[in-house]
Design a protein around this motif. Sequence first.
Motif, short mmCIF file in Angstrom:
data_model
loop_
_atom_site.label_atom_id
_atom_site.label_comp_id
_atom_site.label_asym_id
_atom_site.label_seq_id
_atom_site.Cartn_x
_atom_site.Cartn_y
_atom_site.Cartn_z
N ARG A 151 0.87 -1.21 0.07
CA ARG A 151 0.08 -0.01 0.07
C ARG A 151 0.85 1.24 -0.07
N LYS A 154 2.16 2.02 -3.37
CA LYS A 154 0.99 2.47 -4.22
C LYS A 154 0.63 3.91 -4.00
N ARG A 155 0.80 4.46 -2.74
CA ARG A 155 0.74 5.66 -2.05
C ARG A 155 1.55 6.79 -2.79
N LYS A 159 0.77 9.63 -5.59
CA LYS A 159 1.07 11.21 -5.20
C LYS A 159 1.45 11.95 -6.91
N TYR A 163 -0.36 4.85 -11.13
CA TYR A 163 -0.93 3.76 -10.38
C TYR A 163 -0.49 2.24 -10.96
#
Length: 296
Positions: A151, A154-155, A159, A163
Amino acid sequence: MQLIAYIITYPILWLISILPFRLLYAFSDVVYFIMFRLIGYRKATVKENLRLVFPDKPEEEINKITSQFYHHFCDMMVEAIKSMTISEAELRKRYTFTNVDLIHDLEKKQRSIILMCGHYGSWEWVFILQKQIKHKGYAVYKRLANKYFDRLVKRIRAKHNSYLITTKETFEVLNKSKKKGELTINGFAADQSPKPNKAHHWNEFMGIKVPMYTGAELMAKRLDMAVVFFAVKRLKRGYYETTFTTITEHPKDIKDYEITDAYFKLVEKQIIEAPQYYLWTHRRWKHRDKVPAEFQ
């Protein structure tokens, strides 16, 4: 256990990420000493790969490339950590594009893109491209075993409007975007080694016949996407320059596997020019002795 590992490790990674670059690369030098000099992490694999693809190079040169590779490898690791907190302005300064107009031209033509690269130079910071184009960005990746770190990665990418999607998700996600009329640019690092029994195509890579991933080509043909390669050049420590090359705008007009072969030739060109920046720790040529009769 996954959560505990994340809780313990995340603050350490964050502290590393906020180091100024001078200290960050000093830390990288320490990691290099431990990984290369003390532990010898995958050193046998690196040297085996180098001797295999460069049989005419003397051992002295192999040793030099090996050392240079580990320096770069450690830099890439700390640069990946730096991605947690690096600013957009800093990324734009350190990761530049020589001909982003090529992407803009495909945008004007309403062409979505399969963007291919090798595990060469630096691919960690390429997502800053999304701040300069209108295509929606996806990158195909292998999900991390620890769901909390997965996660986090992915974050970090999100930003910058990029993706991550897994191989199994790729067609469904991209097909849905196509039906919506969205333009997408979709990153594939396709130079890893597929299992021999799942390979549809074998050809020479650095003079050695190996199985080749053809998923990016297949996706381009099924969804009618232009295929573009990006080559990365290391200018100096922490600075990279990327150049795009169009393999084809119309993949359906190209014979099967010619796109894949063209891609591998472009990866080869980079490796021959500066071999120390390729990811030699993975066993890319491990299936060289399993070539099916029809490909020999």
